[in-house]
Design a protein around this motif. Structure first.
Motif, mmCIF file in Angstrom:
data_model
loop_
_atom_site.group_PDB
_atom_site.id
_atom_site.type_symbol
_atom_site.label_atom_id
_atom_site.label_comp_id
_atom_site.label_asym_id
_atom_site.label_seq_id
_atom_site.Cartn_x
_atom_site.Cartn_y
_atom_site.Cartn_z
ATOM 1 N N ASP A 1 23.250 9.820 51.543
ATOM 2 C CA ASP A 1 24.352 10.705 51.165
ATOM 3 C C ASP A 1 23.809 12.010 50.581
ATOM 4 O O ASP A 1 24.352 13.097 50.831
ATOM 5 C CB ASP A 1 25.267 10.018 50.150
ATOM 6 C CG ASP A 1 26.037 8.844 50.754
ATOM 7 O OD1 ASP A 1 26.224 8.840 51.995
ATOM 8 O OD2 ASP A 1 26.422 7.935 49.998
ATOM 9 N N ARG B 1 22.453 14.176 53.491
ATOM 10 C CA ARG B 1 23.394 14.546 54.563
ATOM 11 C C ARG B 1 23.520 16.058 54.802
ATOM 12 O O ARG B 1 23.549 16.485 55.960
ATOM 13 C CB ARG B 1 24.765 13.935 54.306
ATOM 14 C CG ARG B 1 25.750 14.255 55.419
ATOM 15 C CD ARG B 1 26.996 13.414 55.374
ATOM 16 N NE ARG B 1 27.901 13.788 56.466
ATOM 17 C CZ ARG B 1 28.954 13.095 56.857
ATOM 18 N NH1 ARG B 1 29.258 11.967 56.239
ATOM 19 N NH2 ARG B 1 29.714 13.509 57.845
ATOM 20 N N ASP C 1 31.199 12.070 60.865
ATOM 21 C CA ASP C 1 30.750 10.835 60.218
ATOM 22 C C ASP C 1 30.019 9.945 61.219
ATOM 23 O O ASP C 1 29.040 9.274 60.869
ATOM 24 C CB ASP C 1 31.941 10.075 59.632
ATOM 25 C CG ASP C 1 32.526 10.761 58.406
ATOM 26 O OD1 ASP C 1 31.848 11.638 57.835
ATOM 27 O OD2 ASP C 1 33.667 10.413 58.028
#
Length: 322
Positions: free
Chosen positions: A254, A257, A265
């Motif tokens: 995360d 990202r 996604d």
């Protein structure tokens, strides 16, 4: 003038000089947007390099040729390449050593609505290929097509070569019927609705090769390894620690990202899964298996691909006992 000379001298001091740094520094030259940056970012952010007695200085480069020029010219201590290139360089007398990074490979994907079920069904199709006519995945797929269905993939299709981002865009737009791309673009193409026809790892296995053999890795010079074994050992340990973290910690992904260029996604999850699947086992490379792969690449790519290398040169792969 004096200050300029002094500055140049400081820059040229050995990476291991205790005069200028308590912790030895390794200059790592990599593609600015390559997936290896995810691992290097993990190392730096979590101070895994410092924990293993080394400081990484990451230099983003515009292309693979630029990284090799920096490495060969002494401007970088570590780059990323495949071990076949290292074998070629060792056969030419250059003392380079390979530290495994990833076993991830791509595949051949077909566009939405394409009904092909085997490589033979691509007859008359236009195939986009990243990496050029000597791309290892393309060579393996050609050999697999010949062995499995007696199909000459090169003669029976039209090939379009280009940089990975261009092949990616051409595949999604339908300008080509099928595409062979680097693993992370392959993951994004699948997440965007393309279908994998043949996985390169499956093709390699069918050819008697070991898909567990890591193709990509870090490259260091033998003189660096011999002169500073603890530093290279620390770097290898930091790399393994980062892999362990990325294999198990979703929160780290995360954090990463924003630099992964995942538009959805689905792409993000595909890239995460693809990276994890490509993490090599933490044990020495099977040199017999690697030798078999090199032998096949010699048959398929010849001197243009491997130069004077006709068998696996001794010392190609790093081990803590090097």
């Amino acid at each position: 003038m004096i200050s300029r000379i002094l500055f140049s001298f400081i820059l040229s001091v050995s990476l291991m000089s205790p005069v200028w740094a308590d912790t030895p520094t390794l200059r790592v030259a990599v593609l600015k947007f390559g997936t290896v940056n995810w691992e290097l970012d993990t190392i730096k952010h979590n101070k895994l390099d410092a924990a293993n007695g080394v400081s990484l200085q990451v230099q983003g480069m515009a292309g693979g040729s630029a990284t090799k020029i920096a490495f060969q010219g002494g401007e970088a201590d570590v780059i990323v390449s495949d071990w076949l290139w290292v074998a070629r360089q060792r056969a030419a007398g250059k003392d380079y050593v390979f530290i495994p990074y990833s076993k991830a490979v791509g595949g051949v994907l077909v566009t939405k609505g394409n009904t092909a079920q085997s490589l033979a069904d691509l007859k008359g199709s236009k195939i986009g290929i990243a990496g050029g006519p000597l791309d290892k995945s393309w060579l393996i797929l050609r050999a697999y097509a010949e062995q499995s269905v007696g199909f000459d993939l090169a003669q029976e299709t039209e090939q379009v070569y280009g940089a990975p981002p261009l092949i990616f865009k051409s595949a999604l737009s339908g300008d080509v019927d099928a595409a062979i791309n680097f693993w992370h673009f392959t993951a994004k193409m699948e997440a965007s609705g393309m279908r994998k026809l043949v996985d390169v790892a499956d093709a390699a296995k069918a050819l008697g090769l070991d898909p567990e053999t890591p193709l990509l890795g870090y490259v260091v010079k033998g003189e660096t390894l011999r002169g500073n074994p603890d530093t290279i050992k620390g770097f290898a340990a930091a790399s393994r620690a980062a892999k362990t973290m990325l294999a198990n910690d979703d929160a780290e992904w995360d954090r990463l990202r924003p630099r992964m260029n995942a538009q959805t996604d689905a792409q993000f999850e595909a890239l995460k899964a693809g990276f994890r699947a490509g993490i090599p086992a933490d044990h020495p490379i099977d040199e017999t298996a690697a030798g078999n792969m090199l032998e096949l690449m010699v048959k398929l790519g010849g001197e243009k691909l491997l130069g004077k290398a006709t068998e696996l040169p001794s010392g190609t792969f790093y081990s803590s006992g090097n």
